[in-house]
Design an enzyme around this catalytic site. Structure first.
Site: not given
Ligand SMILES: Cc1cc2nc3c(=O)[nH]c(=O)nc-3n(C[C@H](O)[C@H](O)[C@H](O)COP(=O)(O)O)c2cc1C
Length: 387
Positions: A82, A132, A169, A283, A285, A288, A317, A319
């Protein structure tokens, strides 16, 4: 762009294409992470510290990348995770990405703050999608989202537990990211350097969902259509008082599969199991939220250990950029991986085709890695492939 996508030879190449396709602040919104981005970099670097022990003279003619995750057969152990507001990257947004996921035989997750509504994504996908949620304080609102997901035919809910408050961020703060997007001193230089890029992007924004949050429009508590209103409203929904009682409540509301996303401690994994979760997603996130949180690959073995012998599935998740990354995660106890930024880069670089290219690259790389490590079936990968 189409030719460049075809010759993109890695996810990193697709990222480079994305960086030249959308305004800097839009690229940075997806590419960036919290504070010094230590955790984001560490997520990726953790894969480079794990080495494989290839076995020779194994017949690897017939490779099989498929796995079963939460009762679904996936053609490859990579799910689209997501992410909010994919429509900023490309007007096709989640609809385009979900089509690419389905074509690749895998699952797509619609985030609560997605650009397109989950019902529209599910219809376009023609296969059940995952949804999600956050444990917002307003259970009436969360309950409505659960009903919407059920009506859209979702099989699996992900409850994200790592966002009691939103991380800082810095690229968004410094880069002039705002909704709706405005030209400010922070992004004026990028506008001046890349006027055509900006013109194309603003035109695209008007042709797609724009800055709308498809799942939250029309809900009782949502302010009428001002995007500024919606963004501010969204931020105040995050619930610093969230607790395991919210998981218990959601478990009682939702009979489908439930995954707890954002597990970074074995005790939380055990708690999720006790409350009836079907999966946990290791995870942070994508770095973030809490900068300085451990890389997910390093946390994975302790979570897998804590859940050993139970039915609870472990996903990871953060990387994942290479087929060998997926292989290493499987070897350390994950059943599959999720990707976030890689599919957003694909989307920015070329809409549905870009996401397809990302999945194709990961599929080809994993196929190759399984052959070379001497373990032709993804479902058979275990610690035996590790050095
Ligand atoms: C732009 C962006 C928005 C995201 N928004 C959500 C979100 O709304 N809900 C959530 O559970 N995770 C969110 N995530 C986290 C992703 O689900 C995931 O955990 C993360 O991107 C995995 O790492 P990766 O980008 O290195 O593959 C977001 C990630 C990004 C990059």
């Amino acid at each position: 762009v189409i030719d460049r996508l075809a010759t993109a030879a890695s996810v990193a190449d697709v990222r480079a294409l994305a960086s030249r396709r959308v305004p800097r602040m839009v690229f940075d919104f997806a590419d960036g992470a919290a504070e010094d981005e230590v955790t984001m970099r560490a997520n990726a670097a953790a894969f480079d510290r794990v080495f494989l022990a290839p076995r020779g003279m194994v017949d690897v003619t017939a490779r099989d990348l498929s796995v079963t995750v939460l009762g679904e057969r996936l053609a490859m152990p990579v799910v689209l995770g997501p992410t909010g507001m994919a429509g900023l990257q490309h007007p096709g947004g989640e609809v385009a990405a979900a089509r690419a996921a389905v074509a690749a035989g895998t699952a797509f997750t619609v985030a609560t703050p997605a650009s397109h509504a989950v019902g529209d994504v599910a219809r376009a996908a023609g296969r059940p999608v995952w949804f999600q949620l956050y444990a917002w304080g307003d259970r009436g609102l969360t309950g409505e989202l659960v009903r919407t997901a059920r009506a859209a035919g979702c099989t699996t809910l992900l409850l994200t537990i790592d966002t009691p408050v939103v991380g800082r961020r810095l690229r968004d703060l410094r880069g002039g990211m705002s909704l709706p997007p405005r030209i400010t001193p922070a992004n004026a230089r990028d506008v001046a350097l890349h006027p055509f890029r900006w013109a194309r992007w603003t035109a695209q924004l008007r042709s797609g969902p724009g800055v709308q949050l498809g799942n939250l429009r029309g809900l009782d508590a949502a302010p009428a259509d001002s995007a500024v209103g919606v963004a501010a409203w969204l931020n105040q929904l995050f619930n610093p008082a969230q607790s395991w009682a919210d998981v218990e409540w959601l478990r009682s509301e939702w009979g489908g599969k439930l995954a707890i996303k954002g597990v970074m401690h074995p005790s939380d994994a055990v708690r999720a199991r006790e409350l009836g979760a079907d999966a946990v997603i290791v995870s942070n996130h994508g770095g973030r939220q809490l900068d300085g949180a451990a890389p997910t690959l390093d946390v994975l073995p302790s979570v897998a250990d804590a859940l050993a012998g139970s039915e609870v599935e472990v996903l990871l998740d953060g990387g994942v950029r290479r087929g060998t990354d997926v292989l290493k995660a499987l070897a350390l106890g994950a059943r599959a991986c999720l990707i976030g930024r890689p599919w957003l880069w694909g989307l920015a670089a070329g809409g549905e085709r870009g996401v397809t290219r990302v999945l194709e690259l990961l599929r080809e790389e994993l196929d190759l890695a399984l052959a070379l490590v001497g373990c032709p079936r993804a479902a058979d990968v275990d610690a035996g492939v590790l050095h």
